[in-house]
Design a protein around this motif. Sequence first.
Motif: not given
Lengths: 484, 340
Positions: B229-249
């Motif tokens: 859930t802490d994923f939600l508090n982070r800014n959109v794609n800011e400092g995300f790893s490649g994998g996190e960006r894809k998951r976020n999409e």
Amino acid sequence: MASAATVLGRLSLIPNLSSKPKLKSNRRTTSSTTVSVRAQASFSDPFVLQLAESLEDSLSASPSSSSSSTLSLPLQRIRDSSAETLLSTPWPSRKDEPFRFTDTSFIRYSQIEPVSTQQQRNSSILDNLTETQFPNAVIIDGFVSNLTIGPSDLPDGVYFGSFSGLPDDLTNRVSEFIGNFDSGDLFWSINGMGAPDLIVIYVPEGCKVENSIHLRYFSGETGDRESKRLPVSNPRVFVLVEEGGEIGIVEEFVGKDEEGFYWTNPVLEVVVQKNAKVKHSYLQRESMASAHIKWTFVRQEAESEYELVEVSTGGKLGRHNVHVQQLGPDTLTELTTFHMCVNEQTLDLHSRIVLDHPRGSSRQLHKCIVAHSSGQAVFDGNVRVNKYAQQTNAGQLTRSLLLKPRATVNIKPNLQIIADDVKCSHGAAISDLEEDQLFYFQARGIDLETARRALISSFGSEVIEKFPNRVIRDQARNHVKGLL
Amino acid sequence: MAGANLQLRHAYSIAQFVPTVSSSPPPQRVRFGISPSRVLFCNLRADSAVAPILRTTRRSETIAASSVSSAVDASPSSDSLEKSRDDVGRIPLLEVRDLRAVIVESRQEILKGVNLVVYEGEVHAVMGKNGSGKSTFSKVLVGHPDYEVTGGSIVFKGQNLLDMEPEERSLAGLFMSFQSPVEIPGVSNMDFLNMAFNARKRKLGEPELDPIQFYSHLVSKLEVVNMKTDFLNRNVNEGFSGGERKRNEILQLAVLGAELAILDEIDSGLDVDALQDVAKAVNGLLTPKNSVLMITHYQRLLDYIKPTLIHIMENGRIIKTGDNSLAKLLEKEGYKAISG
């Protein structure tokens, strides 16, 4: 460099500079100052002199703490040296480098009137203030009006209040630091001349003050635009944090009505002793018709930390002069500032960090948004890394968003590096919103207008998020959101 | 043939919903207002390689009054009002005809006549060499401002996509996962999703959710992509790893839903575990009605998400369409096996 040269050049023209201490000791009463002001009138800008006189008259008319008989020594010293400077300081014009982009003629051609010091200050106008959970004080026209800070709010040995109330042992200690600043400008001196009181915050050795002290500044008197009557107030606060002490200070400048016509000319002096920490939050939301010219002068001893977070949105003319002087090695200085012009207004940040000792670290981020075609932002960010400031690490970044045609920003990042083993960086970016980011919103079904608004408020939130106190953070966020 | 059917479709809808038929056709919007999701489309299935150029698809407003009556006659049952199916009962979701597009800045032509039809419930994969136009194709579909369409048509659920703003396309049910999503500092993931979600709710005329209501809605979706859930508090794609960006999409896809999800190289930069998570999430979102258009370089992804059809793109065109065996051939012998 240019600005330094101007100041020095001006000082060197004063014939009696060398005899300054002697003159000071001779002048104890306001009347003798008046005499000297008038005697030397031929050297000076008549307008400034007149202003100085009216400031002086307004103070001497007061029966309260500022009358000549009970006037505290440091305040007198400030007045004397300010009077002296005013003698030889003309009103700044666009030809002076520090005012090249900042037009002060709106103040100059108003009818400046020092606020009355006799008037009973009524804090009931502040009814609409929200309660905060930390100690706070209201400063109206430079007087501490409403002390809600009780002794129980502050740890033992911490003092907050007028200089005259300071315990005897602290009087001398605080006096040591007062009146030693020679890089000020006309407005610094006007404050020195016109400050009705000196408000002191004192934090003793090793004392970590848990709750921030919240200062809310109001202008009790407002003039009006028709008659051009411009009341000026000169609040002055001095902060001394002894070795190992820590405190947070929140300064909030509020205009009580949107169109209030007045001029606030505040000064804050901060002395951060060895290994001490000061977190300074500054939220400027004066009325859109007002003038706000602030000086913040910080002295940092070894291993001390000073952090400034600023959000400024108010004033037809708003200017913040920050001067950070390093007095020992291993200091940390952090300036994070955000200016937003949504009206026909000029917002100006003049910052200067002077590093004279090794291993100092400074980080600066300045952001501004100009969202009005007659709006203007000015930034002059000076970092001086002098000869002995080896292994300094200084970074400066400024980003500006221009959202309307003809919106203007004048940016002058300048690093002056003499030491040869340092790491310094600076950068400046001026742009509209990023196309890619806008498209990302659109691709998720969010219309362009909403996307723009979200991106604009996110631009400022990088700074707003840095406010250490949640209440101020929310307040600043809502205020910025409201303006957009 | 196809062109004729197209006219029938329009003619029918006019006859049905506009009582006084005049010789001037009603504006297209009227029709969409009445049946937003299912507009009649008859038998437009054609081999993409040989499909005739149907520019008329774009705006078939030149319908003669005379065709109205014949159209009504030609529709034997009222069933065809709801859905237009092809011979085997499939309903087209996306129809791309001879799509041509250039880069706005350089005027360089990237798409040189793409033809593609995706039916409801189908999974399509587009493969091709670097620079063949795959990503451009997906960006053009969602209306990226860097590209300008110079010819051809895109019809999505019977609506002309080219007339729509990017946000309208999204609200219509088109979703593209970006190959490299931008960072948006200062906007939290939660706020961003909430904004997008509420935009959708507004469009549907449903009540919007406040952050607290929305949060509980979100938490269930987080499990889909295996994120905390802490994923939600982070800014959109800011400092995300490649994998996190894809998951976020994919999280955005799960929250917003889409009738057609375009996944642009969703597998690039993912380790095996992350790839499985993403594939599982995508498969979980597939329904008999939802379709997926994947753009990929690798057979690997197709092992997890089974495509109905694979298209090979080269030099701005789809040069070959086939089943999964095409990808296998590609994996083994490279693109020369196909283009050669």
